[in-house]
Design an enzyme around this catalytic site. Structure first.
Site, PDB file in Angstrom:
ATOM      1  N   MET A  19       0.927  -1.190   0.067  1.00 29.39           N
ATOM      2  CA  MET A  19       0.107  -0.020  -0.026  1.00 29.39           C
ATOM      3  C   MET A  19       0.917   1.135  -0.051  1.00 29.39           C
ATOM      4  O   MET A  19       0.786   2.050  -0.695  1.00 29.39           O
ATOM      5  CB  MET A  19      -1.104  -0.032   1.149  1.00 29.39           C
ATOM      6  CG  MET A  19      -2.034  -0.747   1.293  1.00 29.39           C
ATOM      7  SD  MET A  19      -3.188  -0.732  -0.435  1.00 29.39           S
ATOM      8  CE  MET A  19      -3.910   0.891  -0.355  1.00 29.39           C
ATOM      9  N   ASP A  38      10.409   3.992   6.870  1.00 25.77           N
ATOM     10  CA  ASP A  38       9.918   2.612   7.250  1.00 25.77           C
ATOM     11  C   ASP A  38      11.240   2.150   8.173  1.00 25.77           C
ATOM     12  O   ASP A  38      12.054   2.580   8.022  1.00 25.77           O
ATOM     13  CB  ASP A  38       9.949   1.708   6.201  1.00 25.77           C
ATOM     14  CG  ASP A  38       9.303   0.505   6.585  1.00 25.77           C
ATOM     15  OD1 ASP A  38       7.998   0.182   5.928  1.00 25.77           O
ATOM     16  OD2 ASP A  38       9.930  -0.519   7.181  1.00 25.77           O
ATOM     17  N   VAL A  95       0.570   1.615   7.656  1.00 24.25           N
ATOM     18  CA  VAL A  95       1.284   0.216   8.079  1.00 24.25           C
ATOM     19  C   VAL A  95       0.075  -0.656   8.506  1.00 24.25           C
ATOM     20  O   VAL A  95      -0.949  -0.434   8.071  1.00 24.25           O
ATOM     21  CB  VAL A  95       1.987   0.611   9.548  1.00 24.25           C
ATOM     22  CG1 VAL A  95       3.104   1.694   9.423  1.00 24.25           C
ATOM     23  CG2 VAL A  95       0.971   0.990  10.513  1.00 24.25           C
ATOM     24  N   GLU A  97      -2.925  -3.292   9.860  1.00 25.06           N
ATOM     25  CA  GLU A  97      -4.173  -2.693  10.457  1.00 25.06           C
ATOM     26  C   GLU A  97      -4.005  -3.131  12.216  1.00 25.06           C
ATOM     27  O   GLU A  97      -4.450  -4.316  12.285  1.00 25.06           O
ATOM     28  CB  GLU A  97      -5.192  -3.531  10.036  1.00 25.06           C
ATOM     29  CG  GLU A  97      -5.676  -3.084   8.584  1.00 25.06           C
ATOM     30  CD  GLU A  97      -6.469  -1.836   8.554  1.00 25.06           C
ATOM     31  OE1 GLU A  97      -7.542  -1.740   8.442  1.00 25.06           O
ATOM     32  OE2 GLU A  97      -5.706  -0.817   8.803  1.00 25.06           O
ATOM     33  N   LYS A 102      -0.902   2.190  15.279  1.00 26.19           N
ATOM     34  CA  LYS A 102      -1.274   3.697  14.530  1.00 26.19           C
ATOM     35  C   LYS A 102      -1.374   4.511  15.574  1.00 26.19           C
ATOM     36  O   LYS A 102      -1.091   5.805  15.425  1.00 26.19           O
ATOM     37  CB  LYS A 102      -2.707   3.286  13.626  1.00 26.19           C
ATOM     38  CG  LYS A 102      -2.637   2.390  12.555  1.00 26.19           C
ATOM     39  CD  LYS A 102      -3.843   2.017  11.589  1.00 26.19           C
ATOM     40  CE  LYS A 102      -3.797   1.223  10.720  1.00 26.19           C
ATOM     41  NZ  LYS A 102      -3.184   1.555   9.451  1.00 26.19           N
ATOM     42  N   SER A 124      -8.374   0.601   6.483  1.00 23.41           N
ATOM     43  CA  SER A 124      -9.505   0.103   5.648  1.00 23.41           C
ATOM     44  C   SER A 124     -10.894   0.067   6.601  1.00 23.41           C
ATOM     45  O   SER A 124     -12.121  -0.450   6.004  1.00 23.41           O
ATOM     46  CB  SER A 124      -9.459  -1.025   4.709  1.00 23.41           C
ATOM     47  OG  SER A 124      -8.772  -2.271   5.679  1.00 23.41           O
ATOM     48  N   HIS A 145      -8.532   6.227   2.564  1.00 22.31           N
ATOM     49  CA  HIS A 145      -8.542   4.929   2.297  1.00 22.31           C
ATOM     50  C   HIS A 145      -8.391   4.447   0.674  1.00 22.31           C
ATOM     51  O   HIS A 145      -9.280   4.612   0.180  1.00 22.31           O
ATOM     52  CB  HIS A 145      -9.851   4.177   2.703  1.00 22.31           C
ATOM     53  CG  HIS A 145      -9.921   2.811   2.477  1.00 22.31           C
ATOM     54  ND1 HIS A 145     -11.074   2.287   2.021  1.00 22.31           N
ATOM     55  CD2 HIS A 145      -8.985   1.776   2.252  1.00 22.31           C
ATOM     56  CE1 HIS A 145     -10.847   0.806   1.881  1.00 22.31           C
ATOM     57  NE2 HIS A 145      -9.578   0.728   2.114  1.00 22.31           N
ATOM     58  N   ASN A 195     -16.215  -1.451   2.498  1.00 24.59           N
ATOM     59  CA  ASN A 195     -16.029  -2.610   3.301  1.00 24.59           C
ATOM     60  C   ASN A 195     -16.961  -2.963   4.025  1.00 24.59           C
ATOM     61  O   ASN A 195     -17.532  -4.312   4.593  1.00 24.59           O
ATOM     62  CB  ASN A 195     -14.607  -2.622   4.005  1.00 24.59           C
ATOM     63  CG  ASN A 195     -13.285  -2.905   3.053  1.00 24.59           C
ATOM     64  OD1 ASN A 195     -13.781  -3.520   1.869  1.00 24.59           O
ATOM     65  ND2 ASN A 195     -12.410  -2.350   3.324  1.00 24.59           N
TER      66      ASN A 195
END
Length: 408
Positions: A19, A38, A95, A97, A102, A124, A145, A195
């Site tokens: 992503m 990262d 990063v 889920e 987060k 998401s 998203h 979703n």
């Protein structure tokens, strides 16, 4: 710079996974300078190489020229740590889920960035307000998203938290436009628009496997209706193991009857296209989904172990249950004010979920059927299958007035 005309010049992306790579390209392609962070230097190095290779491939295909590829690549740079990105206008976190992770990232960034900078999460499904609560700038926090692969998929769900400011939303919409995205604003709820609606749709598909259908039957019915791919082919593409691992991490949901087939496939290492086998079989180097009798046998065993009496399920029932599950959830999203309009819901489904363009999206399709008809069909399903089919209040109200979702 006034809040109303906040333009994003410099951005940073956290995370060099699939992503993250797609999002970096979206920004660089739109003329935004991107610093990339990262915590794994090798992964970041590999990701930069992948981006360079993607641009080289685009040049070979004649999509862009070498000068454009060089300009895009020049906008992307590796950053050693969060301190190095303190002057950016926007950070997009991409990063995996995990809410705690987060929140930790957002707390750290909040302490470093200039006060007007925006903080966005590419989650998401996770709660944007819970992420914003880790900061002292909840008005500057929102969800962006992207859909995978991010540099190709058109859809961008912009998620407004309870405290997201109008200026932050405006800046995000302007950025979406620059990136050439179809941007849809969603309220904050589990799974947002796309979703959240996908959940009852795939739940019906999985239930039908236990009741008597097989993956290729379900997929053939939905592809016959015009979907780009049915739910089981879709799971093979995204990876069956993603939800399986998420259930393991959460320590819940693993015992539900509907996921037992998925669990068994994953225990066998059948994760989908990437492992050569999932609901279907894939020859080495091929993306062609081939019917696998071994999966049919597995489904038969699992459904019998769970005590299901299998029966013939036709294409009509498959369409009825999957489509009405989408429409009913869409109506709830509309009635809760999560989506601004039925058209917004349709845009999400046309641009992110492969709904057939000629049908206009799930809500437009329901309007064509007539909501009085949809209401009756939902009531019939409720009688046969239980209260998860109870029609959304809005459907009954609009049907009684002879109106459609579009009239709202």
């Amino acid at each position: 710079m006034s809040q109303t005309s906040f333009e994003i010049q410099q951005a940073a992306v956290i995370g060099a996974g699939t992503m993250g790579r797609g999002i970096v390209m979206c920004l660089a392609n739109a003329g935004v300078n991107v610093q990339w962070v990262d915590n794994n230097p090798q992964m970041l190095e590999q990701a930069l190489t992948t981006v360079a290779q993607t641009y080289a491939h685009n040049v070979r295909q004649g999509r862009i020229d070498q000068a454009e590829a060089d300009a895009r690549m020049a906008r992307v740079s590796a950053a050693a740590d969060y301190a190095a990105i303190r002057n950016v206008d926007l950070v997009i976190e991409a990063v995996y889920e995990n809410l705690e992770l987060k929140q930790k990232i957002f707390r750290e960034l909040d302490g470093l960035l200039k006060p007007e900078a925006l903080l966005a999460s590419n989650t998401s499904a996770l709660d944007i307000d819970a992420i914003a609560a880790a900061t002292r700038r909840p008005a500057q926090v929102l969800g962006l998203h992207f859909f995978s692969p991010a540099h190709i998929m058109k859809l961008l769900e912009i998620v407004r938290g309870a405290q997201t400011s109008p200026a932050a939303l405006e800046a995000a919409l302007a950025l979406g436009k620059r990136m050439g995205k179809v941007s849809v604003v969603s309220g904050n709820c589990h799974g947002f628009i796309g979703n959240r609606m996908l959940h009852p749709y795939v739940l019906e598909a999985r239930k039908m496997l236990l009741e008597g259908a097989y993956p290729q039957q379900v997929d053939a019915a939905l592809q016959g209706f015009g979907f780009a791919m049915g739910p089981f082919r879709m799971y093979d593409v995204v990876g069956i193991d993603l939800e399986w691992r998420a259930r393991q991490l959460a320590g819940k949901g693993q015992d539900a009857p509907q996921v037992q087939v998925d669990n068994r496939l994953c225990e066998m290492g059948r994760f989908g296209q990437k492992s050569g086998n999932g609901y279907y079989h894939y020859e080495p180097g091929s993306r062609q989904a081939e019917h696998d009798p071994e999966v049919d046998a597995l489904i038969l065993r699992v459904s019998e172990e769970l005590g299901f009496q299998r029966r013939d399920i036709g294409a009509e029932e498959i369409l009825e249950r999957c489509l009405l599950a989408l429409v009913n959830e869409g109506a709830k999203i509309l009635q809760e004010g999560i989506a601004g309009s039925a058209h917004d819901i349709d845009l999400v489904y046309l641009n992110g979920y492969g709904f057939p363009a000629d049908k206009g999206g799930p809500m437009a399709w329901a309007d064509q059927q007539g909501l009085a008809d949809i209401h009756q069909r939902l009531l019939a399903l409720e009688t046969r299958q239980g209260d998860q089919w109870k029609p959304a209040r809005l459907i009954g109200e609009l049907a009684a007035q002879g109106k459609g979702f579009a009239d709202r």
